[in-house]
Design a protein around this motif. Structure first.
Motif, PDB file in Angstrom:
ATOM      1  N   THR A 244       0.835  -1.212   0.000  1.00  0.00           N
ATOM      2  CA  THR A 244       0.000   0.000   0.000  1.00  0.00           C
ATOM      3  C   THR A 244       0.866   1.256   0.000  1.00  0.00           C
ATOM      4  OG1 THR A 244      -1.828  -1.133   1.096  1.00  0.00           O
ATOM      5  CG2 THR A 244      -1.787   1.258   1.302  1.00  0.00           C
TER       6      THR A 244
ATOM      7  N   THR B  64      -1.274   2.681  -3.358  1.00  0.00           N
ATOM      8  CA  THR B  64      -2.369   3.603  -2.999  1.00  0.00           C
ATOM      9  C   THR B  64      -1.875   4.885  -2.328  1.00  0.00           C
ATOM     10  OG1 THR B  64      -3.581   1.573  -2.511  1.00  0.00           O
ATOM     11  CG2 THR B  64      -4.672   3.637  -1.973  1.00  0.00           C
TER      12      THR B  64
ATOM     13  N   ASN C  95      -2.188   8.501  -4.038  1.00  0.00           N
ATOM     14  CA  ASN C  95      -3.059   9.505  -3.407  1.00  0.00           C
ATOM     15  C   ASN C  95      -2.295  10.792  -3.138  1.00  0.00           C
ATOM     16  OD1 ASN C  95      -5.192   7.756  -3.529  1.00  0.00           O
ATOM     17  ND2 ASN C  95      -5.136   7.179  -1.371  1.00  0.00           N
TER      18      ASN C  95
ATOM     19  N   GLY D 254      -2.859   3.988  -8.488  1.00  0.00           N
ATOM     20  CA  GLY D 254      -2.820   3.159  -7.289  1.00  0.00           C
ATOM     21  C   GLY D 254      -3.951   2.153  -7.197  1.00  0.00           C
ATOM     22  N   ARG D 255      -4.503   1.771  -8.354  1.00  0.00           N
ATOM     23  CA  ARG D 255      -5.637   0.832  -8.325  1.00  0.00           C
ATOM     24  C   ARG D 255      -5.602  -0.069  -9.565  1.00  0.00           C
ATOM     25  NH1 ARG D 255      -9.650   5.841  -9.805  1.00  0.00           N
ATOM     26  NH2 ARG D 255      -9.352   5.735 -12.066  1.00  0.00           N
TER      27      ARG D 255
END
Length: 368
Positions: free
Chosen positions: A302, A306, A310, A318-319
């Motif tokens: 993460t 993500t 972000n 990030g997805r």
């Protein structure tokens, strides 16, 4: 060789253990389905291999002309399983156009922090003369390269600022307001004192090297976080690892974990020297260090997916989502011992290691 942009990644698993197929057509994710159900002309079987959105390294040095802090973009990007890199202030206004131009020939996505010193890392005392901070040139560069520049970089340690003290950071703060861009601030040896530096940082700014083991660090002699550090976290200052040659200590990282200081982004501060000779080697090696510290695989991944996306305000990086251009990293976690070294020369033996297999960068499959 033809670019591979139509294929199925079959039997891959996410960090939470779900097995899936990802169908990619013309470089876009067109389907995410149960393992074994993805259909296409070319099915690549990656049974047992992990997939995540493409790894993002928020602190690298990717301007090869500058010594010692420089390297080739794709050597520290896609070749190492990293789909997006952010150059952390290698270039100031004098050379940022050259860094921007180099993106065109790279497979890796490249963004940059603009060094507030117009000379950038042409010298490593780039803030020792205040006349090297040309405010007009900073603003002009930001306007010219809005699509690439994500923030301003100020290296605030004694060897960089010399007799200028805290003044370069005060100027950086003004430039941050004028450009509406956050600061990434490198912390190291003092003076300036760590209290002077951290008190000038605001929500969304980045402290890089926050786990360094130098005298002027963010923890006291009892390994308790300093009050100024706790206050910075409370007001939303972002913490970035920036491992580097001299800026990551296992002992400090253990103190941070004991005090439940959140893992925001893990980055390498990689360049040719510490890639080839250590102690960095690769983002996978740095992630392995955090796995060995007791963070879960999910927390570690993460921090380079993500959380980094972000901060960049680019959530699509990030997805894994249908309709997005495919940026993915394929990796394994191998149960075999590895000796890990921090920037202080301290060694730890871990029993698991993260290794990258390949990436999909802007829809194109590339093996590491």
């Amino acid at each position: 060789m033809n670019e591979l942009k139509d294929f199925v990644l079959s039997q891959v698993k996410t960090v939470n253990g779900e097995e899936i197929d990802i169908v990619i057509e013309a470089g876009e994710v067109t389907q995410v389905t149960k393992a074994g159900y993805g259909q296409g002309k070319l099915v690549l079987d990656y049974s047992g291999v992990y997939v995540s959105s493409g790894w993002i390294d928020l602190h690298v040095h990717a301007f090869p002309e500058f010594n010692p802090y420089g390297d080739e973009i794709d050597e520290i990007g896609v070749s190492q399983g990293v789909t997006t890199i952010v150059d952390a202030g290698s270039c100031g206004a004098d050379r940022i156009s050259d860094l921007v131009a180099s993106r065109k020939t790279a497979k890796t996505n490249v963004y940059a922090f603009l060094n507030i010193s117009r000379i950038g890392l042409k010298r490593v005392d780039e803030l020792s003369k205040l006349e090297w901070i040309d405010k007009e040139k900073v603003v002009q560069a930001v306007n010219d390269y809005k699509e690439v520049i994500v923030g301003l970089k100020a290296r605030i340690s004694k060897s960089v600022v010399s007799e200028s003290g805290i003044e370069p950071l005060r100027i950086a703060r003004t430039l941050s307001s004028e450009t509406s861009l956050p600061l990434m601030v490198h912390i190291g040896s003092g003076p300036p004192t760590i209290d002077e530096v951290i008190s000038l940082l605001e929500k969304g700014d980045i402290i890089t090297h926050y786990l360094n083991g130098k005298q002027n660090n963010l923890f006291d002699a009892r390994e308790e976080p300093l009050q100024v550090f706790k206050e910075a976290i409370e007001r939303g200052v972002h913490l970035d690892v920036g491992h580097g040659t001299a800026s990551f200590s296992f002992k400090v990282a253990e103190a941070a974990k004991r005090h439940h200081i959140g893992l925001n982004t893990i980055s390498t501060d990689i360049y040719r020297g510490n890639r080839l000779n250590g102690p960095v080697y690769s983002l996978a090696n740095v992630l392995t260090k955090f796995l060995s510290l007791g963070y879960s695989l999910e927390e570690v991944i993460t921090a380079v997916t993500t959380n980094a996306a972000n901060w960049l305000k680019k959530p699509e990086l990030g997805r894994i989502k249908v309709g997005d251009v495919a940026n993915l990293t394929l990796f394994t976690v191998r149960n075999e011992p590895i000796t890990l070294t921090d920037s202080e020369g301290e060694k730890r033996v871990a029993d698991r290691r993260i290794e990258t297999i390949g990436v999909v960068a802007n829809g194109e499959f590339i093996e590491c």
